[in-house]
Each structure stands twice: as C-alpha cells, then as structure tokens.
Design an enzyme around this catalytic site. Structure first.
Site, PDB file in Angstrom:
ATOM      1  CG  HIS A   1      15.241 -23.599  -4.914  1.00  0.00           C
ATOM      2  ND1 HIS A   1      16.052 -24.691  -4.802  1.00  0.00           N
ATOM      3  CD2 HIS A   1      15.367 -23.160  -6.175  1.00  0.00           C
ATOM      4  CE1 HIS A   1      16.635 -24.904  -5.964  1.00  0.00           C
ATOM      5  NE2 HIS A   1      16.242 -24.001  -6.810  1.00  0.00           N
TER       6      HIS A   1
ATOM      7  NE  ARG B   1      23.226  -9.130 -11.562  1.00  0.00           N
ATOM      8  CZ  ARG B   1      22.439  -9.340 -12.614  1.00  0.00           C
ATOM      9  NH1 ARG B   1      22.848  -9.059 -13.822  1.00  0.00           N
ATOM     10  NH2 ARG B   1      21.234  -9.815 -12.463  1.00  0.00           N
TER      11      ARG B   1
ATOM     12  CD  GLU C   1      22.653  -7.889 -20.410  1.00  0.00           C
ATOM     13  OE1 GLU C   1      22.210  -7.787 -19.264  1.00  0.00           O
ATOM     14  OE2 GLU C   1      22.455  -8.893 -21.103  1.00  0.00           O
TER      15      GLU C   1
ATOM     16  NE  ARG D   1      17.886 -12.817 -20.482  1.00  0.00           N
ATOM     17  CZ  ARG D   1      18.257 -12.293 -19.321  1.00  0.00           C
ATOM     18  NH1 ARG D   1      18.687 -11.043 -19.266  1.00  0.00           N
ATOM     19  NH2 ARG D   1      18.176 -12.992 -18.215  1.00  0.00           N
TER      20      ARG D   1
ATOM     21  NE  ARG E   1      16.320 -11.895 -15.144  1.00  0.00           N
ATOM     22  CZ  ARG E   1      15.778 -10.845 -14.542  1.00  0.00           C
ATOM     23  NH1 ARG E   1      14.533 -10.907 -14.103  1.00  0.00           N
ATOM     24  NH2 ARG E   1      16.477  -9.739 -14.358  1.00  0.00           N
TER      25      ARG E   1
ATOM     26  CG  ASN F   1      19.541  -5.885 -13.025  1.00  0.00           C
ATOM     27  OD1 ASN F   1      19.160  -4.809 -12.587  1.00  0.00           O
ATOM     28  ND2 ASN F   1      18.729  -6.889 -13.228  1.00  0.00           N
ATOM     29  CG  ASP F   2      24.607  -8.236 -16.260  1.00  0.00           C
ATOM     30  OD1 ASP F   2      25.363  -8.544 -15.318  1.00  0.00           O
ATOM     31  OD2 ASP F   2      23.766  -9.010 -16.729  1.00  0.00           O
TER      32      ASP F   2
ATOM     33  CB  CYS G   1      14.440  -5.037 -19.001  1.00  0.00           C
ATOM     34  SG  CYS G   1      15.997  -5.727 -19.553  1.00  0.00           S
TER      35      CYS G   1
HETATM   36  C1  PEP Z   1      20.081  -6.923 -16.511  1.00  0.00           C
HETATM   37  O1  PEP Z   1      21.265  -7.260 -16.554  1.00  0.00           O
HETATM   38  O2  PEP Z   1      19.702  -5.774 -16.198  1.00  0.00           O
HETATM   39  C2  PEP Z   1      19.019  -7.889 -16.808  1.00  0.00           C
HETATM   40  C3  PEP Z   1      17.758  -7.514 -16.868  1.00  0.00           C
HETATM   41  O3  PEP Z   1      19.369  -9.184 -16.984  1.00  0.00           O
HETATM   42  P1  PEP Z   1      19.715 -10.170 -15.747  1.00  0.00           P
HETATM   43  O4  PEP Z   1      19.333  -9.474 -14.472  1.00  0.00           O
HETATM   44  O5  PEP Z   1      18.939 -11.400 -16.010  1.00  0.00           O
HETATM   45  O6  PEP Z   1      21.191 -10.335 -15.894  1.00  0.00           O
HETATM   46 MG    MG Z   2      21.852  -9.090 -17.489  1.00  0.00          MG
END
Ligand code: PEP
Ligand code: MG
Length: 593
Positions: free
Chosen positions: A199, A478, A444, A342, A306, A467-468, A515
């Site tokens: 946190h 990750r 993703e 989302r 998110r 990211n995913d 994103c």
């Molecule tokens: C992603 O996976 O790129 C994404 C934006 O979602 P999160 O990082 O919340 O998994």
């Molecule tokens: Mg994601």
C-alpha cells in the site's frame, strides 16, 4: 571526529525497489515503530475480567481514532478511505479478539501479551502463503496490533508529524500513516519492507512522493536527522552523502524538474504528429480520485478504469449502488471526456476477500481469473450486479464497458448474454440506460490477437492489454523477477501480434487502443503508432513525455520504420533501430538527443 567535533559518518549507498520516481534530498525522520514491545506478565484469576475489559476499551479507542482519520480523508482519497475501513474491520475480527481473550482466560496472561500471541497466530497463516500480495497483507495485521497496543499502554497514537521536507524512514508504514504523511508534504519515503504491490507504494505513486521500498535494513543504517538522498527512479538511497554527491543529485533534481516543467507545458497541446495525425492519449485509473491528476497531465479521456480495486480495498463486496456511484463519479469528474470502465479483473495477483478459500489453483495466472470467474456461478451474481450499476450510469453520461481477458468469440458471446439479461431486467423495471452503450474487449492473449478479425465483427472496440499479452505470448510470469529479462515489449512476436490486431480493427472499422504499460514508454509509443495504433492509455504521469515524443515524429516515417523492424530477429535489434530513428530526429531538430 571532524574538526567541528561531530563524528565522521561515511557515505552509505543502498539499493531497493524503486516504486515512485523523483529525487528527494532531506533529513531522515525515523519512525521507531518497532521500538514498542508488548510487556509480558501473568495475571491473577480475579484480574482476568479486568484485562479483557482493558482490551475491549483499547479496541473501541482504536476504532474511534481510525474513524477520525477516515473522516478527514473521506473527501480526498477513496482508496485510502477503503483501506482504513478494512483496518477497522480487522479490529473486531473474531480471529483476533476471541483468540486474545482466549489466551487471557486460559493462560492468565496480560492483554498485551495475549494480543501479541493472537497476532502471531494470524501472521503464521499469512506467512505460509507463497503469494507476495497476501504476505504483504500481513503487515496490515501488524498495523492494527500496534494501534491497539499503543492504546493499551497509553502511548501516543496521533499522526506522525515529520518536519516539512523530511525523508520518512520506517520499517513499514500503515496506509493511515502514509496518507497523513502526504498531507505534511514529506519529501520522500523509505521502508525496509514492501514490494511493488504494498500500500505504501500504491499511495506514494498516486501522490507523486519519491519512494523506495524493500530496503531490508534501512532503519538500522539511518539515524534521525541524517542527510539523505532518495532516487525513486533507480531505487538508490544514499545516507550521509558527501558534498560532491549532494551537488550531483541537486543538479539531477534541477534537470528533472526543468524537464518535467517543459513536458507539463505541453499539457494543452494536442498529441499530433508532425504530419498532422492526432493521437489520443488517455489515462489508466484505479478510481475517481486519480482523475484530477489525469487531467492535470493532459489526459483527453480515461481509457481504462480498473474497477477491481473496489473489491480489493474493502472486505465488503461492492453493491450495485457502489458500482453506479463510482461510474457516475468518473463520468462527472471527466466532464464530457470519453470514459471506459473495465468490468472487474480479479484473480492471479489481484485478490479480493470473497475469493478467499474459494479457488485454489496451481497456476492462477492461467486459471479462473477475470472474465472466466465472472462467468462462473461464483462470479456471475457479482458480475451482474456490476453490469446493472454500469448500465444505470450509462444513462448519466457517455461510458464504454470493456470485458477483460477475452480468449475468443465464445467468451465474448457468453459475456454479452449476461449483459443482455441485465439489460432486459432493467427494461422490465423501467430503469433507464443507454441502449447504444458501446461494449468492447481487451485483447491480452495470443488467442484473441490471432482471431481479432472475428472478434472485430462482434465487439464495438478493442483495447490491447500488453501487460498480459507479453506475459502470455512470452510465457513469462509478469511478477517473477527471475524471468523478467524475457518480459520484452519490443519482441518481434509481440509487435507482429499488435500489428495484426491493428490491421483487423482497421478493416472492420473498430477503434483500437493500447492500454498496457508499454504505451507509457516514450521510446516504444512511436513504434505503436507505426503499427497502426492511434489511441493509447497509460499512467497519467507518462502522458507529457509520450506526447513530447509523438509531436516530433511523422506517421509516414514510423510506418516505414515498423515495416523494417517487424523483420528484425530480436528485441534488442528493434530497440537499436528505434533509438537510431529517435536520435536522428533529435539531431535534425538540433538537440542531438
Ligand atoms: C494489461 O494487461 O495490459 C492491462 C492493462 O491490464 P492489467 O494490467 O490490469 O492486467
Ligand atoms: Mg491485463
């Protein structure tokens, strides 16, 4: 001894986990949280009830104190507010209170000792869990323990009061402490404990306080009032810096401040390439309290909310009104700018109370997470509740609904069936919503990227979650440091997938955004443009720099660059080619950088 009589203390360097960028130079304010110990002694049988009454009084006082802190925060910071509510709930948790009372009665020990033992039992359960996020939550139990203990002992529990511009050094900091430190305008934060999901890290980033966590022994190395330097971008911490080091970091601090000011001055300029193509730069947010910062950094909309943070920061499952109110709040605060919410993306590293003990999996990242969870009996009621809240909010202002982790057309259809059921319910109940609300998906995983042409026929928009997408394309966890060298946004495989999605989207006239974090990297963003991406969503703090770079490129140049890099064999080759292009631009513009 120095000539002035002070003891000479050499410069010491430490490196931890950089969680919030920026350079801070200031005097250490040591928070001696570990200095209070629970006294231990036995009590007579006739004293047992008095001890229990003392414990209850200390809990009630602690609750009142937290309530006060919470009320102060209510209007400013929703995430801190929820975390403190969770601490209040812990104060009354039967595993803690009943267990402590049990120890007082059965073992005839004082309340402080009994409380310590009850907390140790809970900690043992947390410590046995391998998941880092859960282990970090054990510190919440300690914060609650310490507050009750201070009240039992009659020690001060008021807010920490560091002098302005101090560097706060602590073993760990509670969210309540961190939120109040922000008010006192501290220069930097350092902790022995913590990781990227702690946190302290989350709050420091949101408040733009330079911070380094996971330093292990910084509280042992530092003495109160020591001069210190914190580099929140590299994770370097310097105790007792020499005069030369201070000069070096002051220069760097000035350079960063000047660069930041120049970048921020582009806030109201359009993100338009030199050949006149407009690129939309949106912000990723975890809740409405981040919107002011997003607008200040020049975001033209919210590309990703998110919403799962509503579940993660409270022990209570959010009800329909909570979803509705959050969505309306985001819409209102964005004042007409586009907004994408989302649906909740829980599971893997993002955990919520209601999942506890429900799903145990060997490979959570490949398991029942996100939309998959929403389509099970366990998740569907919560999913429907959220969709009702979001649809009701759609009557209030433009919003787009986005499903995460869609693996292919079957899952998109299944999610839309639930959405249709909810719409039908609302129609029956004559509750208004936007019948034209746009419904899109996150791309993703490779299965979605490779079937983007089919998905484009049934989705109103795409958002590529890199990211995913990197995690699943490269088969690299990750959050696992040991394989992080493979986590490479410029890998040719990833670039080809993004190019394919952009092409399918264009062919079907479906808007597409990226994103993931890679959109916020000023060196990578031009590549995305070259691959056909004209909308990006990122942490708000990255927007000025990305915009600065995009304003120097031309789409025709980066398209040519991408045609070349798609055939390069390694990420390093791609990186070199992009760096050469950007250098060349810098030289043409006379900056040489
Ligand atoms: C992603 O996976 O790129 C994404 C934006 O979602 P999160 O990082 O919340 O998994
Ligand atoms: Mg994601």
């Amino acid at each position: 001894m120095t000539p002035s009589g002070e003891t000479f203390r050499p410069e010491i360097r430490r490196e931890g986990i950089a969680v919030s960028p920026g350079i801070a130079i200031g005097r250490a304010y040591l928070v001696g949280r570990d200095s209070i110990k629970a006294p231990r002694h036995h009590v007579e049988s006739e004293e047992v009830e008095d001890e229990i009454a003392r414990l209850h009084r200390a809990i009630v006082t602690s609750d009142r104190q937290l309530e006060k802190v919470k009320q102060k925060l209510a209007s400013e910071n929703e995430s801190d507010f929820h975390i403190i509510s969770a601490h209040q709930m812990m104060l009354h948790d039967e595993h803690l209170v009943d267990a402590a009372i049990g120890y007082i009665r059965d073992e005839k020990i004082n309340a402080e000792w009994a409380l310590r033992r009850a907390v140790d039992d809970i900690r043992a359960v947390f410590d046995a869990i391998e998941d880092t996020y859960f282990r970090e939550r054990a510190s919440d139990v300690e914060f609650v323990f310490e507050r009750i203990l201070r009240n039992l002992l009659g020690r001060e529990t008021g807010p920490l009061a560091p002098p302005p511009d101090a560097i706060v050094v602590a073993y760990d900091l509670s969210p309540a402490d961190t939120a109040q430190l922000h008010r006192a305008a501290v220069a930097g934060l350092l902790t022995d404990a913590g990781g990227k999901t702690s946190h302290t890290a989350i709050i420091a980033r949101a408040h733009e306080i330079p911070a380094v966590v996971g330093l292990e022994d910084i509280t042992e190395v530092v003495e109160s009032d020591d001069l210190m330097i914190v580099d929140g971008s590299t994770g370097v911490v310097i105790v007792n810096p020499t005069r030369e080091t201070v000069v070096e970091y002051r220069d760097e601090q000035r350079r960063q401040a000047a660069a930041g000011a120049v970048l921020m001055s582009n806030r109201d300029l359009p993100a338009r390439t030199r050949d006149g193509v407009a690129i939309q730069l949106y912000a990723n947010i975890d809740g409405p309290d981040e919107i002011e910062g997003a607008i200040a950094h020049g975001a033209v909309g919210v590309g990703l909310t998110r919403t799962e943070y509503l579940f993660m920061t409270s022990d209570r499952v959010p009800d329909e009104d909570t979803h509705y109110r959050q969505a309306v709040d985001v819409i209102d605060r964005m004042r007409g700018r586009p907004v994408t919410l989302r649906t909740f993306d829980l599971g893997a590293d993002k955990l919520a109370g209601f999942l506890e003990g429900e799903v145990e999996e060997a490979n959570p990242a490949l398991g029942l997470r996100s939309i998959r969870l929403c389509l099970t009996d366990l998740g569907r009621p919560l999913f429907k509740t959220q969709l009702r809240g979001l649809l009701r909010a759609s009557a209030h202002g433009a919003l787009r609904i986005m499903f995460p982790m869609i693996s292919g057309i079957g899952e998109l259809r299944a999610a839309k069936v639930v959405l249709e059921e909810v719409k039908e319910e609302l129609r029956r109940e004559q509750i208004p919503f936007d019948e034209q609300v746009k419904v899109g998906i996150m791309i993703e995983m490779p299965s979605a990227a490779l079937t983007a042409d089919m998905l484009a026929r049934e989705a109103d928009f795409f958002s590529i979650g890199t990211n995913d997408l990197i995690q699943y394309t490269m088969a690299v966890d990750r959050v696992n440091e040991m394989v992080s060298y493979l986590y490479e946004p410029l890998h040719p495989a990833l670039l080809r997938l993004i190019a394919g999605v952009a092409k399918a989207a264009r062919a079907h006239n479906v808007p597409v955004t990226v994103c993931g974090e890679m959109a916020g990297d000023a060196m990578v963003a031009p590549v995305l443009v070259g691959l056909g991406i004209h909308e990006m969503s990122m942490s708000a703090v990255s927007i000025p720099e990305v915009k600065g770079t995009l304003r120097t490129i031309t789409v025709s140049e980066v398209e040519k660059l991408c045609a070349r890099v798609l055939d390069l064999p390694t990420a390093n080759d791609v990186r070199d080619a992009v760096a050469a292009y950007l250098d060349e631009l810098g030289m043409q513009r006379g900056t040489g950088s």
